[in-house]
Design a protein around this motif. Structure first.
Motif, PDB file in Angstrom:
ATOM      1  N   SER A  91      30.267  17.578  78.124  1.00  0.00           N
ATOM      2  CA  SER A  91      30.470  16.379  78.940  1.00  0.00           C
ATOM      3  C   SER A  91      29.176  15.654  79.298  1.00  0.00           C
ATOM      4  O   SER A  91      29.198  14.678  80.044  1.00  0.00           O
ATOM      5  N   HIS A 106      36.767   7.344  71.798  1.00  0.00           N
ATOM      6  CA  HIS A 106      36.866   7.859  73.161  1.00  0.00           C
ATOM      7  C   HIS A 106      36.312   9.277  73.207  1.00  0.00           C
ATOM      8  O   HIS A 106      36.225   9.955  72.185  1.00  0.00           O
ATOM      9  N   LEU A 108      37.038  12.692  75.524  1.00  0.00           N
ATOM     10  CA  LEU A 108      37.776  13.425  76.550  1.00  0.00           C
ATOM     11  C   LEU A 108      37.140  14.789  76.741  1.00  0.00           C
ATOM     12  O   LEU A 108      36.774  15.444  75.765  1.00  0.00           O
ATOM     13  N   ALA A 112      41.685  18.641  79.058  1.00  0.00           N
ATOM     14  CA  ALA A 112      42.126  17.260  79.255  1.00  0.00           C
ATOM     15  C   ALA A 112      43.512  17.232  79.884  1.00  0.00           C
ATOM     16  O   ALA A 112      44.373  18.053  79.559  1.00  0.00           O
ATOM     17  N   ASP A 113      43.708  16.297  80.763  1.00  0.00           N
ATOM     18  CA  ASP A 113      45.005  16.079  81.379  1.00  0.00           C
ATOM     19  C   ASP A 113      45.949  15.492  80.324  1.00  0.00           C
ATOM     20  O   ASP A 113      45.563  14.595  79.563  1.00  0.00           O
ATOM     21  N   ASP A 115      48.431  13.517  80.650  1.00  0.00           N
ATOM     22  CA  ASP A 115      48.622  12.080  80.856  1.00  0.00           C
ATOM     23  C   ASP A 115      47.462  11.282  80.271  1.00  0.00           C
ATOM     24  O   ASP A 115      47.652  10.189  79.740  1.00  0.00           O
ATOM     25  N   ASP A 116      46.236  11.826  80.360  1.00  0.00           N
ATOM     26  CA  ASP A 116      45.071  11.156  79.768  1.00  0.00           C
ATOM     27  C   ASP A 116      45.189  11.114  78.251  1.00  0.00           C
ATOM     28  O   ASP A 116      44.843  10.113  77.614  1.00  0.00           O
ATOM     29  N   ILE A 117      45.674  12.193  77.672  1.00  0.00           N
ATOM     30  CA  ILE A 117      45.875  12.232  76.206  1.00  0.00           C
ATOM     31  C   ILE A 117      46.870  11.160  75.800  1.00  0.00           C
ATOM     32  O   ILE A 117      46.600  10.365  74.897  1.00  0.00           O
ATOM     33  N   GLY A 119      47.712   8.515  77.485  1.00  0.00           N
ATOM     34  CA  GLY A 119      47.159   7.206  77.825  1.00  0.00           C
ATOM     35  C   GLY A 119      46.258   6.653  76.741  1.00  0.00           C
ATOM     36  O   GLY A 119      46.279   5.467  76.460  1.00  0.00           O
ATOM     37  N   LEU A 120      45.479   7.527  76.122  1.00  0.00           N
ATOM     38  CA  LEU A 120      44.579   7.062  75.058  1.00  0.00           C
ATOM     39  C   LEU A 120      45.329   6.634  73.802  1.00  0.00           C
ATOM     40  O   LEU A 120      44.804   5.884  72.999  1.00  0.00           O
TER      41      LEU A 120
END
Length: 125
Positions: A91, A106, A108, A112-113, A115-117, A119-120
């Motif tokens: 990170s 991107h 991550l 990883a959450d 929802d983030d996955i 979302g991308l």
């Protein structure tokens, strides 16, 4: 978390089989076609026949690392528009700068959450 997108072809590349399998299963449940791949060399072979729309790619793999996979794919015309997402434990800002320079869309950080996955998948590169 429900999928509102057209189904995508997604390749998840990670030498941690459990991590790759879990994300692939999640994406299939969300209506996508997803394939787990367990190393960089295998990713290059699989990308050619699977023709993914999106690639989630671990960076620290022992055979061919994620930077090398992304760089190789980006040099091929048919993969220049594929969305590439680094999915890594790294990170630090230096790594994030390197992923952008190699052609990732991107970055991550694991874990990883979910929802983030998702979302991308709907975000433009």
């Amino acid at each position: 978390m429900a999928n509102q997108l057209s189904p995508l072809r997604i390749m998840i590349v990670d030498d941690n089989r459990d991590a790759a399998d879990l994300i692939a299963e999640f994406l299939v449940i969300c209506g996508h076609e997803a394939v787990p791949v367990y190393g960089g060399a295998e990713a290059l072979r699989t990308a050619d026949r699977f023709a993914p729309d999106v690639v989630f790619l671990d960076l620290g793999m022992p055979d061919v690392n994620g930077f090398q996979v992304a760089s190789t794919l980006r040099q091929t015309l048919r993969f220049q528009q594929v969305k590439m997402i680094a999915l890594t434990a790294w990170s630090d800002e230096t790594t994030k700068t390197q992923t952008k320079a190699v052609g990732f869309d991107h970055h991550l950080v694991k874990p990883a959450d979910l929802d983030d996955i998702l979302g991308l998948l709907s975000v433009g590169a």
